[in-house]
Design a protein around this motif. Structure first.
Motif, short mmCIF file in Angstrom:
data_model
loop_
_atom_site.label_atom_id
_atom_site.label_comp_id
_atom_site.label_asym_id
_atom_site.label_seq_id
_atom_site.Cartn_x
_atom_site.Cartn_y
_atom_site.Cartn_z
N HIS A 64 31.43 38.98 38.05
CA HIS A 64 32.73 37.91 37.36
C HIS A 64 34.07 38.37 37.94
CE1 HIS A 64 34.64 35.85 33.64
NE2 HIS A 64 35.63 35.95 34.51
N HIS A 66 38.04 36.72 40.10
CA HIS A 66 38.77 35.45 40.35
C HIS A 66 39.80 36.01 41.53
CE1 HIS A 66 38.54 33.60 36.02
NE2 HIS A 66 38.17 34.85 35.97
N ARG A 73 51.37 38.46 38.87
CA ARG A 73 52.23 37.91 37.35
C ARG A 73 52.60 39.11 36.75
NH1 ARG A 73 47.66 33.95 36.14
NH2 ARG A 73 47.95 34.43 33.85
N TYR A 86 48.91 37.74 25.26
CA TYR A 86 48.54 36.93 26.54
C TYR A 86 47.97 35.39 26.10
CZ TYR A 86 45.17 35.46 30.03
OH TYR A 86 44.29 34.41 30.80
N ILE A 91 47.80 30.96 33.30
CA ILE A 91 47.14 30.51 34.64
C ILE A 91 47.76 29.42 35.52
CG2 ILE A 91 45.04 29.12 35.36
CD1 ILE A 91 43.73 30.41 32.68
N TYR A 131 42.28 28.40 40.37
CA TYR A 131 43.58 28.30 40.63
C TYR A 131 44.28 27.09 41.39
CZ TYR A 131 43.43 32.94 38.34
OH TYR A 131 43.37 33.92 37.29
N HIS A 158 39.45 25.52 34.35
CA HIS A 158 40.11 26.72 34.07
C HIS A 158 40.98 26.43 32.81
CE1 HIS A 158 41.45 31.02 35.84
NE2 HIS A 158 40.89 31.08 34.41
N PHE A 192 36.42 27.57 31.08
CA PHE A 192 36.87 28.65 30.05
C PHE A 192 36.94 27.70 28.87
CE2 PHE A 192 41.61 30.58 29.53
CZ PHE A 192 40.88 31.54 28.55
N HIS A 220 33.15 31.19 30.20
CA HIS A 220 34.13 32.10 29.67
C HIS A 220 34.06 31.75 28.21
CE1 HIS A 220 35.92 32.82 33.88
NE2 HIS A 220 36.76 33.72 33.22
N GLN A 223 36.93 34.78 24.41
CA GLN A 223 37.87 35.76 24.77
C GLN A 223 39.09 36.01 23.73
OE1 GLN A 223 39.96 35.11 28.42
NE2 GLN A 223 40.72 37.04 28.55
N HIS A 243 33.07 37.70 28.66
CA HIS A 243 34.04 38.18 27.73
C HIS A 243 33.44 38.78 26.32
CE1 HIS A 243 37.98 37.85 29.81
NE2 HIS A 243 37.39 36.67 30.32
N ASP A 294 36.44 41.10 36.20
CA ASP A 294 37.14 40.20 36.02
C ASP A 294 38.47 39.99 36.84
OD1 ASP A 294 38.01 37.56 34.65
OD2 ASP A 294 38.85 38.68 32.82
N ASN A 296 41.57 39.20 38.36
CA ASN A 296 42.53 38.11 38.58
C ASN A 296 43.72 38.45 38.30
OD1 ASN A 296 43.49 37.35 35.68
ND2 ASN A 296 41.71 38.07 35.34
N GLY A 298 46.06 37.47 36.21
CA GLY A 298 46.64 37.50 35.02
C GLY A 298 46.19 38.25 34.09
N SER A 299 45.03 38.36 33.61
CA SER A 299 44.40 39.29 32.50
C SER A 299 44.06 40.52 32.81
CB SER A 299 43.40 38.59 31.61
OG SER A 299 42.04 38.34 32.60
O1 NIG Z 1 38.97 35.69 32.69
N1 NIG Z 1 40.32 33.65 30.73
C1 NIG Z 1 40.32 32.98 31.55
N2 NIG Z 1 40.42 33.58 32.94
C2 NIG Z 1 40.84 34.53 33.21
C3 NIG Z 1 42.31 34.73 33.18
C4 NIG Z 1 42.93 33.94 34.24
C5 NIG Z 1 44.46 34.23 34.38
O2 NIG Z 1 45.18 34.70 33.26
O3 NIG Z 1 44.93 33.95 35.28
C6 NIG Z 1 40.32 35.86 32.42
O4 NIG Z 1 40.76 36.46 31.90
#
Ligand code: NIG
Ligand code: FE
Length: 388
Positions: A64, A66, A73, A86, A91, A131, A158, A192, A220, A223, A243, A294, A296, A298-299
């Motif tokens: 997993h 991205h 970010r 969060y 995203i 994205y 997403h 998601f 997803h 979460q 998640h 995971d 990515n 963002g998270s």
């Molecule tokens: O797996 N939860 C959805 N997608 C990502 C986070 C994506 C982001 O915040 O850019 C995840 O945590």
């Protein structure tokens, strides 16, 4: 051409029959394991590598990630560490940067992160789109991803992008033109299904369309809050529910009675300061569990499988053996692969040499760079061997 890798102080094969061996050796032939056992019994080979009693584990399988995105970010992370929650909406910041980025710069970012994964001991990784959220950028994202891995996932669902006229029209686009453009470049479809993203009805529609186009689902799920995602994943025959942060007894039952893998992503909980999933309850119920990064912007902006393992052991009460299994065989299960994840005769010679006496040190020495060499398909790929 055969290579004997010997002087293995501790070998965690993850194979049911062999388990863990000390003073071990293995033979590589044609990119696969040709023989494995006690060093003293090893056959003669064309060449020999001696590991000086270091530990060997299978290459991690990161099921997993991205990786196709532009920008970062940092500001959102800093705000979160000062108390902000969060939210899925972040995203959209990455979507704007990704749409504006050149193909070359997106490719360079995937190359950089795939190198980071390799240095972290990952020999197979999955990579999602998600994205772009328009037909051209989703397709471009998957075309880049497939240059680096066979495990590509279409994640047009997403979030609903800022420029969508309404949610129903966007779901229609994802199931229509976007899927048509993306399916040839993807093996999997992901949605998601969570607060601020897609509800169960929308997710069901999108997954069914993906299945109709020959893609296998992974979701997803659960979460950000308890919800229908995990049970939907099981109902739709998804390879994994990812998640699983918020788990009800019915979610655990559904997973335990299915082939759907629960993929846990502790780096996301770490970086969003969320609660960790109850891995103990999942494992005790007999659920098949995977650990993945995971990675990515963002998270969870991390490629560190060793850190994910350390958190799983320290904070999720997985044993070091369970965490290693989840990061190797678990990931292979989540990707429905049986050629990777274990070291046994006939499997791919994908393995990592640790500068440590055993894999337990991955959790025992958190944050310490223990990955010394990484081999994939029977070749040392990190550090890249010096050119002659
Ligand atoms: O797996 N939860 C959805 N997608 C990502 C986070 C994506 C982001 O915040 O850019 C995840 O945590
Ligand atoms: Fe994710």
């Amino acid at each position: 051409m055969s290579t004997l890798v010997t002087g293995i102080g501790h070998l965690a094969t993850q194979d049911d029959e062999l388990g863990e061996l000390t003073n071990a050796a293995l033979v590589i032939e044609g990119g696969c394991i040709g023989w494995i056992g006690a060093a003293i019994d090893a056959p003669d080979c064309d060449e020999q590598v001696h590991l000086g009693s270091r530990a060997v584990i299978p290459g991690f399988v990161d099921s997993h990630a991205h990786l196709v995105f532009a920008g970062d970010r940092t500001a959102e992370f800093a705000a979160r560490m000062s108390g902000q929650a969060y939210a899925a909406g972040g995203i959209r910041t990455t979507v704007a940067a990704t749409r504006a980025a050149s193909t070359d710069s997106l490719r360079a970012n995937v190359r950089r992160l795939s190198q980071e994964l390799l240095r972290a001991g990952v020999t197979t990784f999955e990579c999602k789109s998600g994205y772009g959220l328009d037909v051209a950028t989703e397709q471009r994202s998957l075309q880049i991803a497939e240059e680096f891995t066979d495990e590509t996932t279409f994640l047009g669902a997403h979030v609903i992008p800022a420029d969508a006229s309404d949610p129903a029209a966007y779901v229609e686009l994802v199931c229509g033109d976007m899927l048509t453009a993306c399916a040839p470049h993807a093996r999997w479809i992901d949605v998601f299904c969570d607060r601020g993203a897609f509800d169960a009805e929308q997710a069901r529609t999108i997954i069914a369309a993906g299945q109709g186009a020959g893609l296998t689902p992974r979701l997803h799920a659960n979460q950000l809050e308890p919800g229908p995602g995990i049970q939907l994943a099981v109902e739709m025959g998804a390879a994994s529910a990812d998640h699983c942060t918020h788990l009800s007894p019915a979610d655990i039952d559904a997973l335990a009675n299915s082939n759907t893998v629960a993929t846990l992503l502790p780096l996301a909980e770490f970086s969003t300061r969320a609660i960790y999933p109850d891995a103990r309850r999942l494992l005790d119920a007999g659920v098949r569990v995977a650990l993945a990064t995971d990675c990515n912007p963002g998270s969870a902006y991390s490629t560190s499988m060793p850190l994910a393992i350390a958190i799983a052991v320290r904070d999720m009460r997985m044993t070091p053996a369970e965490a290693l299994f989840a990061a190797t065989v678990g990931g292979a299960n989540a990707l429905q692969r049986d050629d990777i994840g274990r070291l046994a005769v006939g499997r791919r010679a994908d393995f990592t040499v640790l500068n440590a006496p055993s894999y337990v040190h991955l959790a025992y020495r958190p944050g310490v760079p223990l990955i010394e060499h990484v081999w994939r398909n029977g070749e040392q790929v990190w550090p890249a061997p010096a050119e002659d």
